[in-house]
Design a protein around this motif. Structure first.
Motif, PDB file in Angstrom:
ATOM      1  N   UNK A  87       1.804   0.765  36.035  1.00  0.00           N
ATOM      2  CA  UNK A  87       1.943   1.895  35.109  1.00  0.00           C
ATOM      3  C   UNK A  87       2.043   1.398  33.670  1.00  0.00           C
ATOM      4  N   UNK A  88       2.748   0.307  33.445  1.00  0.00           N
ATOM      5  CA  UNK A  88       2.870  -0.243  32.098  1.00  0.00           C
ATOM      6  C   UNK A  88       1.517  -0.722  31.574  1.00  0.00           C
ATOM      7  N   UNK A  89       0.699  -1.314  32.439  1.00  0.00           N
ATOM      8  CA  UNK A  89      -0.649  -1.724  32.040  1.00  0.00           C
ATOM      9  C   UNK A  89      -1.477  -0.509  31.635  1.00  0.00           C
ATOM     10  N   UNK A  90      -1.374   0.545  32.424  1.00  0.00           N
ATOM     11  CA  UNK A  90      -2.114   1.779  32.134  1.00  0.00           C
ATOM     12  C   UNK A  90      -1.666   2.355  30.800  1.00  0.00           C
ATOM     13  N   UNK A  91      -0.361   2.422  30.578  1.00  0.00           N
ATOM     14  CA  UNK A  91       0.187   2.976  29.340  1.00  0.00           C
ATOM     15  C   UNK A  91      -0.301   2.182  28.134  1.00  0.00           C
ATOM     16  N   UNK A  92      -0.317   0.875  28.246  1.00  0.00           N
ATOM     17  CA  UNK A  92      -0.781   0.026  27.140  1.00  0.00           C
ATOM     18  C   UNK A  92      -2.223   0.353  26.775  1.00  0.00           C
ATOM     19  N   UNK A  93      -3.073   0.484  27.783  1.00  0.00           N
ATOM     20  CA  UNK A  93      -4.483   0.804  27.509  1.00  0.00           C
ATOM     21  C   UNK A  93      -4.645   2.223  26.962  1.00  0.00           C
ATOM     22  N   UNK A  94      -3.856   3.155  27.490  1.00  0.00           N
ATOM     23  CA  UNK A  94      -3.933   4.532  27.002  1.00  0.00           C
ATOM     24  C   UNK A  94      -3.524   4.607  25.538  1.00  0.00           C
ATOM     25  N   UNK A  95      -2.461   3.905  25.169  1.00  0.00           N
ATOM     26  CA  UNK A  95      -2.013   3.911  23.772  1.00  0.00           C
ATOM     27  C   UNK A  95      -3.078   3.333  22.853  1.00  0.00           C
ATOM     28  N   UNK A  96      -3.802   2.338  23.353  1.00  0.00           N
ATOM     29  CA  UNK A  96      -4.901   1.772  22.578  1.00  0.00           C
ATOM     30  C   UNK A  96      -5.995   2.787  22.296  1.00  0.00           C
ATOM     31  N   UNK A  97      -6.083   3.803  23.144  1.00  0.00           N
ATOM     32  CA  UNK A  97      -7.077   4.875  22.965  1.00  0.00           C
ATOM     33  C   UNK A  97      -6.492   6.072  22.224  1.00  0.00           C
ATOM     34  N   UNK A  98      -5.219   5.984  21.850  1.00  0.00           N
ATOM     35  CA  UNK A  98      -4.571   7.095  21.162  1.00  0.00           C
ATOM     36  C   UNK A  98      -4.014   8.155  22.087  1.00  0.00           C
ATOM     37  N   UNK A 138      -9.891   2.006  36.206  1.00  0.00           N
ATOM     38  CA  UNK A 138     -10.259   0.663  35.754  1.00  0.00           C
ATOM     39  C   UNK A 138      -9.126  -0.330  35.990  1.00  0.00           C
ATOM     40  N   UNK A 139      -7.905   0.070  35.686  1.00  0.00           N
ATOM     41  CA  UNK A 139      -6.753  -0.819  35.885  1.00  0.00           C
ATOM     42  C   UNK A 139      -6.538  -1.098  37.368  1.00  0.00           C
ATOM     43  N   UNK A 140      -6.693  -0.073  38.205  1.00  0.00           N
ATOM     44  CA  UNK A 140      -6.511  -0.269  39.646  1.00  0.00           C
ATOM     45  C   UNK A 140      -7.592  -1.191  40.228  1.00  0.00           C
ATOM     46  N   UNK A 141      -8.800  -1.145  39.703  1.00  0.00           N
ATOM     47  CA  UNK A 141      -9.868  -2.050  40.154  1.00  0.00           C
ATOM     48  C   UNK A 141      -9.532  -3.492  39.807  1.00  0.00           C
ATOM     49  N   UNK A 142      -8.935  -3.695  38.623  1.00  0.00           N
ATOM     50  CA  UNK A 142      -8.576  -5.036  38.165  1.00  0.00           C
ATOM     51  C   UNK A 142      -7.432  -5.639  38.988  1.00  0.00           C
ATOM     52  N   UNK A 143      -6.557  -4.761  39.460  1.00  0.00           N
ATOM     53  CA  UNK A 143      -5.353  -5.238  40.182  1.00  0.00           C
ATOM     54  C   UNK A 143      -5.654  -5.750  41.559  1.00  0.00           C
TER      55      UNK A 143
END
Length: 75
Positions: free
Chosen positions: A16-27, A70-75
């Motif tokens: 979830x933290x990885x997802x949040x980081x990427x989401x914040x990067x997208x605004x 995308x994050x789940x595919x990477x994990x």
């Protein structure tokens, strides 16, 4: 009561933290709901350690879902 937020992920806190980081990067701002942490702070025990729910505004669900996938595919 209606909410403007929709759940996009339930699972491990680290993911979830990885997802949040990427989401914040997208605004996109996300809300993490951690029942275990809330229970701990209130002095109770919880059997859902490490499990969180992740919410975003309903208007941003489509973009956010692609990030989750995308994050789940990477994990």
């Amino acid at each position: 009561m209606t909410s403007n937020y929709k759940k996009i992920y339930t699972g491990e806190s680290l993911v979830a933290q990885q997802i949040v980081t990427q989401l914040r990067g997208m605004g996109i701002e996300a809300i993490i709901k951690d029942e275990a942490e809330s229970a701990r702070l209130a002095g109770f025990a919880s059997s859902m350690l490490g499990q969180v729910d992740l919410f975003v505004n309903k208007d941003e669900v489509e973009k956010a879902t692609t990030v989750v996938e995308a994050v789940l595919k990477e994990s």
